[in-house]
Write an enzyme that holds these catalytic residues in place. Structure first.
Site, mmCIF file in Angstrom:
data_model
loop_
_atom_site.group_PDB
_atom_site.id
_atom_site.type_symbol
_atom_site.label_atom_id
_atom_site.label_comp_id
_atom_site.label_asym_id
_atom_site.label_seq_id
_atom_site.Cartn_x
_atom_site.Cartn_y
_atom_site.Cartn_z
ATOM 1 N N THR A 208 0.854 -1.179 0.000
ATOM 2 C CA THR A 208 0.000 0.000 0.000
ATOM 3 C C THR A 208 0.894 1.234 0.000
ATOM 4 O OG1 THR A 208 -1.942 1.004 1.059
ATOM 5 C CG2 THR A 208 -0.326 0.025 2.550
ATOM 6 N N ASN A 209 0.349 2.409 0.262
ATOM 7 C CA ASN A 209 1.156 3.632 0.243
ATOM 8 C C ASN A 209 0.600 4.629 1.257
ATOM 9 O OD1 ASN A 209 -0.819 5.520 -1.124
ATOM 10 N ND2 ASN A 209 -0.705 3.879 -2.631
ATOM 11 N N ARG A 210 1.236 5.787 1.331
ATOM 12 C CA ARG A 210 0.957 6.741 2.406
ATOM 13 C C ARG A 210 -0.188 7.708 2.144
ATOM 14 N NH1 ARG A 210 4.632 7.186 6.287
ATOM 15 N NH2 ARG A 210 6.697 6.261 6.036
#
Ligand code: C5P
Length: 223
Positions: free
Chosen positions: A29-31
């Site tokens: 996933t990412n921020r």
């Protein structure tokens, strides 16, 4: 915002990260916090539009007056976007994972003594913005993408208008870490027009200004 600005319009928004599973307990996933997309969905609703918000996993409440469809993966996000059509406009703010893990395991991958880490094969996810902007049937009249870049914002955003086939790009320089913050500084790139830098402000104010620009565009196109 006046509720007359976008009355009778259907707006589609994507927001947040995607989550691509490795196994049932892990993933890529990412921020992305989803704050900018949620602020835009809320502004569109206050401007009188019917809003479908296709959202990856975020820790935000659904804005008042917005229909939220919760998804995890890029493929689910693309399906939900297609299901939501027809729409008059689409604003795609989601930070879609560029890759997913091929053949994600359906049971937890165990750490095996002496075996070393598992090799993960990554494959590309669908480009939702490109797919939507490239539709011959059911393309929203106005398709807006986002470009988060670290440096060379103008050149990269201009290139992205071409490769994605969208009408506008909202560009921001993320070198200084806007992720999760309430403030941001963006530039609006419209096909065939000079870049329009906006002053640094809150994501809510950017959302309101973008919605006003969208409403002005529709007024100009079909008075
Ligand atoms: O190519 P890049 O990820 O920088 O493009 C950003 C824009 O494209 C954003 O509007 C994002 O929501 C959209 N995008 C998408 N699907 C992808 C990758 C990006 O809709 N797989």
């Amino acid at each position: 915002l006046s509720t007359r600005l976008l009355a009778g319009r259907h707006a589609l928004v994507t927001a947040g990260p995607t989550f691509e599973p490795i196994d049932p307990v892990r993933g890529l996933t990412n921020r992305s916090s989803g704050k900018q997309g949620y602020a835009i969905a809320w502004a569109l609703a206050r401007a009188g539009a019917r809003v479908t918000l296709v959202s990856g996993p975020v820790a935000l409440d659904t804005p008042a007056g917005v229909d939220r469809v919760s998804v995890e993966t890029a493929e689910q996000m693309l399906d939900a976007v297609e299901q939501a059509l027809p729409a008059d406009l689409a604003i795609l703010t989601a930070a879609v994972s560029d890759w997913r893990v091929a053949g994600a395991a359906d049971t937890k991958i165990k750490k095996q003594a002496g075996e070393g880490p598992p090799a993960l094969t990554l494959v590309e996810t669908p480009d939702i913005l490109k797919a939507l902007a490239g539709r011959t049937k059911g393309r929203p009249a106005l398709v807006i993408g986002f470009a988060a870049e670290t440096g060379q914002l103008e050149a990269r955003a201009a290139a992205k208008l071409e490769t994605k086939g969208c009408d506008w790009i909202v560009g921001n320089d993320v070198s200084e870490g806007v992720f999760g913050r309430d403030e941001t500084r963006v530039m609006l790139f419209r096909k065939g027009e000079a870049p329009d830098p906006w002053p640094e402000t809150t994501k809510t104010a950017v959302a309101d200004r973008l919605v006003r620009a969208v409403a002005a565009h529709f007024t100009k196109e079909a008075p």
